[in-house]
Design a protein around this motif. Sequence first.
Motif, PDB file in Angstrom:
ATOM      1  N   LEU A  13       1.057  -1.160   0.095  1.00  0.00           N
ATOM      2  CA  LEU A  13      -0.025   0.226  -0.094  1.00  0.00           C
ATOM      3  C   LEU A  13       1.110   1.332  -0.237  1.00  0.00           C
ATOM      4  N   ASP A  67       2.116   1.705  -3.418  1.00  0.00           N
ATOM      5  CA  ASP A  67       0.969   1.786  -4.190  1.00  0.00           C
ATOM      6  C   ASP A  67       0.582   3.339  -4.266  1.00  0.00           C
ATOM      7  N   GLN A 122       0.655  -5.951  -9.977  1.00  0.00           N
ATOM      8  CA  GLN A 122       1.028  -4.265 -10.310  1.00  0.00           C
ATOM      9  C   GLN A 122       1.580  -3.539 -11.386  1.00  0.00           C
ATOM     10  N   LYS A 156      -2.565  -8.750  -8.253  1.00  0.00           N
ATOM     11  CA  LYS A 156      -2.447  -7.721  -7.342  1.00  0.00           C
ATOM     12  C   LYS A 156      -2.941  -8.122  -5.974  1.00  0.00           C
ATOM     13  N   GLN A 193     -11.079  -7.741  -4.984  1.00  0.00           N
ATOM     14  CA  GLN A 193     -10.579  -6.623  -5.894  1.00  0.00           C
ATOM     15  C   GLN A 193     -11.803  -5.819  -6.808  1.00  0.00           C
ATOM     16  N   ASP A 232     -13.371  -3.666  -4.306  1.00  0.00           N
ATOM     17  CA  ASP A 232     -12.596  -2.560  -4.103  1.00  0.00           C
ATOM     18  C   ASP A 232     -12.764  -1.705  -5.335  1.00  0.00           C
ATOM     19  N   LYS A 238      -9.781   6.531   1.802  1.00  0.00           N
ATOM     20  CA  LYS A 238      -8.913   6.729   0.849  1.00  0.00           C
ATOM     21  C   LYS A 238      -9.525   7.365  -0.327  1.00  0.00           C
TER      22      LYS A 238
HETATM   23  C1  IPE Z   1      -3.866  -2.038  -4.981  1.00  0.00           C
HETATM   24  O1  IPE Z   1      -4.839  -1.997  -5.579  1.00  0.00           O
HETATM   25  C2  IPE Z   1      -3.228  -3.399  -4.789  1.00  0.00           C
HETATM   26  C3  IPE Z   1      -1.912  -3.640  -4.072  1.00  0.00           C
HETATM   27  C4  IPE Z   1      -1.457  -2.603  -3.214  1.00  0.00           C
HETATM   28  C5  IPE Z   1      -1.164  -4.752  -4.074  1.00  0.00           C
HETATM   29  P1  IPE Z   1      -5.525  -0.596  -5.500  1.00  0.00           P
HETATM   30  O2  IPE Z   1      -4.513   0.443  -6.200  1.00  0.00           O
HETATM   31  O3  IPE Z   1      -6.742  -0.962  -6.186  1.00  0.00           O
HETATM   32  O4  IPE Z   1      -5.724  -0.317  -4.043  1.00  0.00           O
HETATM   33  P2  IPE Z   1      -6.023   1.042  -3.402  1.00  0.00           P
HETATM   34  O5  IPE Z   1      -7.521   1.167  -3.920  1.00  0.00           O
HETATM   35  O6  IPE Z   1      -5.333   2.031  -3.568  1.00  0.00           O
HETATM   36  O7  IPE Z   1      -6.353   0.633  -2.096  1.00  0.00           O
END
Ligand code: IPE
Length: 278
Positions: A70, A73, A145, A168, A205, A208, A222
Motif C-alpha cells: 500500500l 502503491d 501491480q 495484485k 478486488q 474494491d 482513501k
Molecule cells: C492495490 O490495488 C493492490 C496492491 C496494493 C497490491 P489498488 O490500487 O486498487 O488499491 P487501493 O484502492 O489504492 O487501496
Amino acid sequence: MYSLTIEQRLSELIPNRQEPLFQAARYSLLAPGKRLRPKLVLETAISLGGTLEAAIDPASAIEMIHTYSLIHDDLPCMDDDDLRRGLPSLHKVFGEGMALLAGDYLLTYSFEVLSSAPFLTLEQRIDLIQTLSRRAGSFGMIGGQAIDIASEGKLIDEVLLEKMHVGKTAELLSACLEFGAIVAGADGERRVLSEIGKEIGLAYQILDDILDATSTTGHLGKQVGADAARGKPTAVSLYGLEGAQDKLESLKSRAFQKLEPFPVSLKELLKKLLQRNK
Ligand code: IPE
Ligand code: IPE
Ligand code: MG
Ligand code: MG
Ligand code: MG
C-alpha cells in the motif's frame, strides 16, 4: 475477533525507535487497517486445529507485506494517492524516499519474521517463506501491480484484467488461507483453500473497484474516484457497475460452494470480508 492480539504483535515487532525509518514503518503498519489478511491466517489456522501462538507471526508477516504494497502503491510514481487508512499517505508525512525505504523495510523484515517464527518446524518456516515469496513476487502481487501500471490509460480485455486482479490482490489473499493450512499442518485442505482464496481475492478486488466508484472518501479513508481519474482499467470500467456486481456475486457463490465443508467461523469471516463497505 483476534484484533487486539494482531495490533499488539504488530506493535511489538517494529521497535519504537526514534529514527525516521522505524517511525515511518509504524505510522503505516499501525494505522487503522481492517486487518483482514492476518485475521484470515489466524481463523484458518485455528479452525484447522493450529494454535494462535504459532499463527500470529506468520499473520503479522502477511500484514507487513500488504502494508508495504500500500505504501508503494500510493507513491507519486504509482497511484499518487494522498490518503490511506484515513491518514495522509506515508510519503506526504515522511517524504518519498523514506516511504520507499519503509516499504522496503517491511518487505524484507517480513521474511526475517517468518524465518524465526516460533512453534513451527524448519520445514514449515521454509514452506511459509516460499509460499509468500511466490505469491508476492513477479507472478503474484508485483506482477499484478506491473500490469496495473502498464495499463493506465489503455483499454485492456477481460483476460488481462483478471490476470491483473488475481496478481495484485488474490494471490496474497490466497496465501493467507495457505498460511493457515501450513501452520495447522493441514496438507489435505491446502489446495482447495488456495483455490477458494483466489476466488475470494478476485471478488475482493472487484469490490474494491466498485467502492472506488460508489463510496465516499470519508467513509473509505482513501480517495474515491481515483481509478477513473487516472484512467485505470477496472471491473467497473470494463463491465459497468451492474456487470461488476454480477461478477462479484457469481464469484462469491462459486467460492462459498467450495467452502461448504469448512467451519462456520471461517465461512462467516469470508462472508464479512465480501460484505465490506469500506
Ligand atoms: C492495490 O490495488 C493492490 C496492491 C496494493 C497490491 P489498488 O490500487 O486498487 O488499491 P487501493 O484502492 O489504492 O487501496
Ligand atoms: C486495499 O486493501 C488494497 C487492495 C488490495 C484491495 P484493504 O481494503 O484490505 O486495505 P486495509 O488493509 O484495510 O487498509
Ligand atoms: Mg494501485
Ligand atoms: Mg491504489
Ligand atoms: Mg482500488
